[in-house]
Design an enzyme around this catalytic site. Structure first.
Site, mmCIF file in Angstrom:
data_model
loop_
_atom_site.group_PDB
_atom_site.id
_atom_site.type_symbol
_atom_site.label_atom_id
_atom_site.label_comp_id
_atom_site.label_asym_id
_atom_site.label_seq_id
_atom_site.Cartn_x
_atom_site.Cartn_y
_atom_site.Cartn_z
ATOM 1 C CG HIS A 286 -106.970 -6.941 63.416
ATOM 2 N ND1 HIS A 286 -107.663 -8.127 63.390
ATOM 3 C CD2 HIS A 286 -106.846 -6.603 64.724
ATOM 4 C CE1 HIS A 286 -107.936 -8.498 64.634
ATOM 5 N NE2 HIS A 286 -107.458 -7.585 65.451
ATOM 6 N NE ARG B 61 -107.523 -7.826 58.433
ATOM 7 C CZ ARG B 61 -106.351 -8.149 58.980
ATOM 8 N NH1 ARG B 61 -106.269 -9.104 59.865
ATOM 9 N NH2 ARG B 61 -105.243 -7.523 58.599
ATOM 10 C CE1 TYR C 124 -101.731 -7.632 58.000
ATOM 11 C CE2 TYR C 124 -100.929 -5.873 59.430
ATOM 12 C CZ TYR C 124 -101.966 -6.635 58.939
ATOM 13 O OH TYR C 124 -103.248 -6.411 59.375
#
Length: 357
Positions: free
Chosen positions: A260, A256, A269
């Protein structure tokens, strides 16, 4: 001591990150001239992604889930399906859906908060998006059961992410598909992160593909950034399903490259070095390199096609922006054949409130 069972998970990869072949292409592989339109579709998806994010940033779209880095996986899944097959997507497989006739304006309407975006322009037998992750897997298993009972030559294909593969819905779908030998394909798109949770923190399985073994499904892991590997993995699974050989679980290894969704900040993160490494393995560069080496693609063609893609996406954006907003009472329609009294009271209150504003 005796051994009850052993297993291996095959890994498919043909095209390396540098665009050179790491293994001989399978006999069924498409020639360069037929791969070219799929590369153009990948460019179309990336162009759409860029413009959709810009719409969200300027307040013209709600939260949007980008598919940056997933293009080869999504296009390969869509290319492998027949029109009569059924697709139960998550909320990110735009490339596969565009290939099945869904219009970009449908996607924009959905992320713009208009439920009419789920009334796809493409096949009406495909399932709408399910925001509760992995619930669509059960829908696909049910469709596959109906195909088998009716004796129809159709396959149900569903997608979930690495996080979704840990949901009970996925396991239940896999179990049903195995128990009844259904024409069912579970695509697990492993992009490394279940929102902010890394894959290593949400399952102890060595592969996500092996989650299908307990259900009796054929399992395969594929380089999801290699279009040739995606097409071959899907071809095998489709052939097995149509011949009565049962279902498959395919884990597509991708990454990715965006957050998100546009409501997320992945910098909180995951570190920059990881994302940098992800860019070295992304699908567009490797396929572009291979096509160029085959003499069927060059920079001038790409520039022209990106411009054309931009114009096509702009037409879809304008159609979305010009779409008349539904009245407030529309949110209450089509919920019940005979709406309960309290719902009718809420409907009347909403209409009155809208008139005052």
């Amino acid at each position: 001591m005796s051994v009850a069972a052993t297993f291996e998970i095959e890994y498919l990869q043909y095209l390396g990150p540098d665009g050179t072949l790491v293994a001989d292409l399978p006999p069924e592989a498409l020639p360069a001239a037929e791969i070219l339109p799929l590369f153009k579709q990948m460019l179309m998806v990336r162009t759409f992604d860029t413009k959709a994010i810009a719409l969200q940033r300027t307040g013209k779209l709600g939260t949007y889930a980008a598919s940056l880095g997933h293009e080869a996986t999504h296009i390969g899944i869509g290319a492998a399906m027949r029109p009569e097959d059924v697709f139960a997507p998550s909320y990110r497989e735009y490339g596969a859906q565009f290939m099945r006739g869904v219009k970009p304006r449908d996607v924009l309407m959905y992320w713009g908060g208009d439920e009419r975006g789920n009334d796809f322009s493409g096949p009406k037998h495909d399932f709408p998006w399910c925001v509760p992750i992995a619930t669509q897997c059960l829908h696909a298993a049910g469709a596959a059961l109906s195909f088998k009972l009716r004796g129809e030559d159709r396959v149900a294909v569903t997608c979930c992410g690495d996080g979704g593969s840990s949901k009970t819905d996925t396991y239940a779908a896999i179990n049903s598909a195995g128990a009844y030998a259904l024409p069912f394909i579970q695509c697990i798109i492993n992009n490394g992160w279940a929102i902010s949770v890394p894959r290593k923190s949400q399952t102890g399985a060595k592969t996500l593909a092996q989650k299908g073994l307990a259900g009796g499904l054929h399992c395969l892991q594929v380089d999801g950034n290699d279009l040739f590997a995606v097409l071959e993995g899907m071809r095998r699974a489709m052939e097995r399903a149509r011949s009565g050989g049962g279902g498959s679980v395919i884990e597509f290894m991708t990454y990715r490259l965006h957050d998100h969704t546009t409501a997320d900040d992945a910098r909180r993160y995951r570190d920059e070095a990881e994302v940098k490494d992800g860019w070295t393995r992304e699908p567009m560069t490797r396929l572009r390199t291979w096509l160029t080496a085959q003499g069927v693609w060059d920079e001038a063609q790409e520039t022209a096609w990106i411009e054309e893609c931009g114009q096509m996406v702009d037409v879809e954006i304008n159609a979305y922006l010009e779409c008349k907003v539904q009245p407030v009472e529309a949110m209450f329609d089509y919920l019940y054949a005979d709406p309960p009294a309290d719902l009718l009271e809420q409907r009347a209150a909403a209409i009155a409130l809208e008139k005052r504003s």
